[in-house]
Design a protein around this motif. Sequence first.
Motif, PDB file in Angstrom:
ATOM      1  N   VAL A  74     -23.912  29.678  -0.048  1.00 44.90           N
ATOM      2  CA  VAL A  74     -24.691  28.725  -0.839  1.00 44.90           C
ATOM      3  C   VAL A  74     -25.288  29.424  -2.055  1.00 44.90           C
ATOM      4  N   LEU A  75     -25.841  30.608  -1.858  1.00 42.89           N
ATOM      5  CA  LEU A  75     -26.468  31.343  -2.953  1.00 42.89           C
ATOM      6  C   LEU A  75     -25.466  31.680  -4.054  1.00 42.89           C
ATOM      7  N   ASN A  76     -24.313  32.173  -3.669  1.00 41.81           N
ATOM      8  CA  ASN A  76     -23.347  32.663  -4.664  1.00 41.81           C
ATOM      9  C   ASN A  76     -22.439  31.583  -5.240  1.00 41.81           C
ATOM     10  N   ASP A  77     -22.139  30.554  -4.457  1.00 36.04           N
ATOM     11  CA  ASP A  77     -21.136  29.573  -4.876  1.00 36.04           C
ATOM     12  C   ASP A  77     -21.730  28.190  -5.137  1.00 36.04           C
ATOM     13  N   GLN A  78     -22.356  27.607  -4.130  1.00 36.91           N
ATOM     14  CA  GLN A  78     -22.817  26.230  -4.269  1.00 36.91           C
ATOM     15  C   GLN A  78     -24.010  26.088  -5.203  1.00 36.91           C
ATOM     16  N   LEU A  79     -24.955  27.005  -5.111  1.00 37.58           N
ATOM     17  CA  LEU A  79     -26.177  26.871  -5.912  1.00 37.58           C
ATOM     18  C   LEU A  79     -25.900  26.896  -7.416  1.00 37.58           C
ATOM     19  N   PRO A  80     -25.112  27.843  -7.929  1.00 43.26           N
ATOM     20  CA  PRO A  80     -24.829  27.813  -9.377  1.00 43.26           C
ATOM     21  C   PRO A  80     -24.151  26.516  -9.816  1.00 43.26           C
ATOM     22  N   GLN A  81     -23.226  26.014  -8.993  1.00 44.44           N
ATOM     23  CA  GLN A  81     -22.572  24.750  -9.328  1.00 44.44           C
ATOM     24  C   GLN A  81     -23.580  23.606  -9.354  1.00 44.44           C
ATOM     25  N   ALA A  82     -24.471  23.600  -8.368  1.00 45.22           N
ATOM     26  CA  ALA A  82     -25.462  22.534  -8.288  1.00 45.22           C
ATOM     27  C   ALA A  82     -26.400  22.569  -9.489  1.00 45.22           C
ATOM     28  N   LEU A  83     -26.906  23.731  -9.830  1.00 51.38           N
ATOM     29  CA  LEU A  83     -27.868  23.838 -10.930  1.00 51.38           C
ATOM     30  C   LEU A  83     -27.219  23.492 -12.270  1.00 51.38           C
ATOM     31  N   ALA A  84     -25.921  23.774 -12.400  1.00 48.13           N
ATOM     32  CA  ALA A  84     -25.216  23.439 -13.643  1.00 48.13           C
ATOM     33  C   ALA A  84     -25.164  21.924 -13.866  1.00 48.13           C
ATOM     34  N   MET A  85     -25.321  21.154 -12.797  1.00 48.99           N
ATOM     35  CA  MET A  85     -25.311  19.692 -12.918  1.00 48.99           C
ATOM     36  C   MET A  85     -26.674  19.136 -13.319  1.00 48.99           C
ATOM     37  N   GLU A  86     -27.669  20.012 -13.473  1.00 48.39           N
ATOM     38  CA  GLU A  86     -29.024  19.616 -13.843  1.00 48.39           C
ATOM     39  C   GLU A  86     -29.536  18.476 -12.963  1.00 48.39           C
ATOM     40  N   PRO A  87     -29.565  18.707 -11.652  1.00 48.66           N
ATOM     41  CA  PRO A  87     -29.979  17.636 -10.744  1.00 48.66           C
ATOM     42  C   PRO A  87     -31.473  17.359 -10.831  1.00 48.66           C
ATOM     43  N   ASP A  88     -31.849  16.129 -10.489  1.00 50.45           N
ATOM     44  CA  ASP A  88     -33.266  15.855 -10.311  1.00 50.45           C
ATOM     45  C   ASP A  88     -33.615  15.768  -8.833  1.00 50.45           C
ATOM     46  N   LYS A 108     -31.009  39.983   5.976  1.00 45.13           N
ATOM     47  CA  LYS A 108     -30.579  39.803   4.589  1.00 45.13           C
ATOM     48  C   LYS A 108     -30.404  38.316   4.270  1.00 45.13           C
ATOM     49  N   ALA A 109     -29.878  37.567   5.237  1.00 43.78           N
ATOM     50  CA  ALA A 109     -29.678  36.133   5.023  1.00 43.78           C
ATOM     51  C   ALA A 109     -31.005  35.428   4.781  1.00 43.78           C
ATOM     52  N   MET A 110     -32.061  35.851   5.478  1.00 42.39           N
ATOM     53  CA  MET A 110     -33.371  35.227   5.281  1.00 42.39           C
ATOM     54  C   MET A 110     -33.926  35.532   3.886  1.00 42.39           C
ATOM     55  N   ALA A 111     -33.685  36.728   3.394  1.00 40.12           N
ATOM     56  CA  ALA A 111     -34.096  37.065   2.027  1.00 40.12           C
ATOM     57  C   ALA A 111     -33.292  36.248   1.020  1.00 40.12           C
ATOM     58  N   ASP A 112     -32.004  36.077   1.284  1.00 38.06           N
ATOM     59  CA  ASP A 112     -31.159  35.259   0.403  1.00 38.06           C
ATOM     60  C   ASP A 112     -31.612  33.795   0.415  1.00 38.06           C
ATOM     61  N   LEU A 113     -32.044  33.302   1.582  1.00 42.15           N
ATOM     62  CA  LEU A 113     -32.518  31.922   1.673  1.00 42.15           C
ATOM     63  C   LEU A 113     -33.766  31.731   0.819  1.00 42.15           C
ATOM     64  N   ASP A 114     -34.651  32.705   0.848  1.00 43.45           N
ATOM     65  CA  ASP A 114     -35.829  32.650  -0.030  1.00 43.45           C
ATOM     66  C   ASP A 114     -35.414  32.603  -1.493  1.00 43.45           C
ATOM     67  N   ASP A 115     -34.360  33.333  -1.838  1.00 40.61           N
ATOM     68  CA  ASP A 115     -33.846  33.342  -3.212  1.00 40.61           C
ATOM     69  C   ASP A 115     -33.307  31.968  -3.591  1.00 40.61           C
ATOM     70  N   VAL A 116     -32.574  31.330  -2.660  1.00 44.89           N
ATOM     71  CA  VAL A 116     -32.085  29.969  -2.901  1.00 44.89           C
ATOM     72  C   VAL A 116     -33.240  29.041  -3.223  1.00 44.89           C
ATOM     73  N   TYR A 117     -34.282  29.111  -2.411  1.00 46.54           N
ATOM     74  CA  TYR A 117     -35.432  28.236  -2.611  1.00 46.54           C
ATOM     75  C   TYR A 117     -36.146  28.533  -3.933  1.00 46.54           C
TER      76      TYR A 117
END
Length: 279
Positions: A74-88, A108-117
């Motif tokens: 999610v951090l590396n693939d889905q999140l950048p795609q999602a943010l590029a769509m400028e969601p509300d 490490k996954a928990m630290a990455d989850l914090d980064d996603v948020y």
Amino acid sequence: MVLPCLALKSKIVSDSGFSRYVAIGDSQTEGLWDGDDTVGVIGFADRLAALLDARYPGLRYANLAIRGKRVIDVLNDQLPQALAMEPDLVTVCVGMNDVTRPGRTFTKAMADLDDVYQQLADSGATVVTTSFPDVAKMLPVGRLIGSRIQQVNEVITRAAQRHGFGLVDLYNAEAMNEPSIWSHDRMHASTRGHILFAEAAAEALKLPGSNHDWAMPSGEEVRDSFAERMYAQAQWTRSLLIPWIWRHARGRSSGDGRDPKYAELQPVSEQVRMAHQSA
């Protein structure tokens, strides 16, 4: 498992509603066991999109979630795609595949989850996330991952409080103890479960007409005999654990080769509307 970015990240519903909704996550958000791969899976995010579109016509919706994905995906693939769509509006439900994965990658996954948020909070979009249910009440093997469930829920809850996100609390909802909420493996939601999850997300968004009824027990008789729990355990082992071991040995995931079902923002499909109306 969205509108132009808004300045108030703790804002829940704007006067004009939402126009761009992106769902990210794993199998729960993809919709596993609400429908099937022949007729198509639906899931709580699709049902939430239909609910929103009925209230705010013209909603555009993307669902980037893919079964088997972990926080790092999610951090590396889905999140950048999602943010590029400028969601509300963004819903995010991820972490269970990290909870159940053996090894030392969980911290490490928990630290990455914090980064996603943090990145979602910085975007200004309204965000709804979810904690995980107490799997120990559903499967004997759940006791082995109980402490990890508590850890990931602590990360999720603290992030929601820190950033002003809407939070769906599945861990403390009494309804989550009812077998009909879950599919045969007791790890993924049934159609009824996905319907309730959508209602829970609506409450987290403070949508007009939403309430906390989704979390209340239905009166369904909850029979939790040893034999029934062992049967569920056998189903979990057969349908999840053994295939996972085989894929892991080959360095693969259940989501390999799968594309998101709605990779770009688009109008809510008629299939989703009809499923929502018939629920």
